[in-house]
Design a protein around this motif. Structure first.
Motif, PDB file in Angstrom:
ATOM      1  N   GLY A   3       0.705  -1.222   0.038  1.00  0.00           N
ATOM      2  CA  GLY A   3       0.073   0.121  -0.108  1.00  0.00           C
ATOM      3  C   GLY A   3       0.882   1.197   0.122  1.00  0.00           C
ATOM      4  O   GLY A   3       0.738   2.045  -0.779  1.00  0.00           O
TER       5      GLY A   3
ATOM      6  N   ALA B 294       1.044   4.020  -3.088  1.00  0.00           N
ATOM      7  CA  ALA B 294       0.591   5.453  -2.684  1.00  0.00           C
ATOM      8  C   ALA B 294       1.854   6.339  -2.967  1.00  0.00           C
ATOM      9  O   ALA B 294       1.548   7.477  -3.306  1.00  0.00           O
ATOM     10  CB  ALA B 294       0.177   5.716  -1.288  1.00  0.00           C
TER      11      ALA B 294
ATOM     12  N   GLU C 280      -2.357   8.451 -10.027  1.00  0.00           N
ATOM     13  CA  GLU C 280      -3.625   8.112  -9.590  1.00  0.00           C
ATOM     14  C   GLU C 280      -4.065   6.834  -9.534  1.00  0.00           C
ATOM     15  O   GLU C 280      -4.278   6.197 -10.764  1.00  0.00           O
ATOM     16  CB  GLU C 280      -4.610   9.182 -10.175  1.00  0.00           C
TER      17      GLU C 280
ATOM     18  N   LEU D 219      -4.347   1.501   1.816  1.00  0.00           N
ATOM     19  CA  LEU D 219      -5.016   2.488   0.866  1.00  0.00           C
ATOM     20  C   LEU D 219      -6.216   3.188   1.140  1.00  0.00           C
ATOM     21  O   LEU D 219      -7.161   2.771   1.788  1.00  0.00           O
ATOM     22  CB  LEU D 219      -4.983   1.940  -0.428  1.00  0.00           C
TER      23      LEU D 219
ATOM     24  N   LEU E 256     -10.426   4.037  -3.288  1.00  0.00           N
ATOM     25  CA  LEU E 256      -9.912   4.373  -4.766  1.00  0.00           C
ATOM     26  C   LEU E 256     -11.244   4.405  -5.544  1.00  0.00           C
ATOM     27  O   LEU E 256     -12.158   3.423  -5.587  1.00  0.00           O
ATOM     28  CB  LEU E 256      -9.037   3.460  -5.052  1.00  0.00           C
TER      29      LEU E 256
END
Length: 178
Positions: A54, A58, A63, A84, A87
């Motif tokens: 994660g 990130a 994106e 995370l 999303l």
């Protein structure tokens, strides 16, 4: 008017890249305590997720977008395990049965049309274990911007080499096709 271009998109599959398949339990030990769960969260493969993925994802200059059959479950069952946030999720394309059959005959993944459509010409990387030459050809013919289709070995999942390749490409995504 000057402005920064939006970050490239990174479409992320779960099965294979985050949840490695194959191998032995010794090769994929449970990396953290897994709380008993029901539904999709009860998937025994969730114990194979490395929570360090994660923060590494990130930290990439992009994106993140889920591109997985887990759909919304990616945000409830996977994202919290690796730190995370919520999303966006890639929706399957709305295709006629005839178009679906044609895509299947040519070996085009169901995600390919959807991710190109969602990108709208914006640079993107796609991380998946099922990317084929048909997907690469279709993206090259139908996507105006730079794109990297990065196939991950589903037995290993995302590795240091994968992260290095993604980071390198994402940092130069506005200048070249991948």
């Amino acid at each position: 008017m000057t402005g920064r271009s939006p970050l490239p998109l990174l479409y992320l599959d779960i099965d294979g890249p985050l949840l490695p398949f194959g191998g032995t339990p010794r090769e994929h030990p449970a990396r953290h305590h897994v709380t008993p769960a029901v539904g999709a969260a009860a998937n025994p493969l969730l114990a194979r997720i490395d929570p360090a993925l994660g923060p590494r994802l990130a930290a990439l200059p992009c994106e993140l977008v889920w591109a997985t059959t887990w759909m919304a479950d990616a945000n409830t069952d996977v994202a919290p395990r690796i730190g995370l946030p919520y999303l966006p999720v890639l929706d399957p394309p709305e295709l006629s049965e005839e178009q679906q059959r044609a895509d299947e005959r040519r070996g085009l993944h169901w995600k390919t049309r959807a991710l190109v459509g969602r990108a709208g010409g914006r640079p993107f990387a796609w991380v998946d274990d099922e990317i084929t030459a048909a997907d690469r050809a279709w993206v090259a013919a139908h996507h105006a911007g730079p794109a990297l289709l990065h196939r991950v070995d589903p037995r290993a999942g995302l590795t240091d080499a994968d992260f290095a390749a993604l980071d390198h490409w994402l940092r130069g995504a506005g200048t070249a096709r991948g």
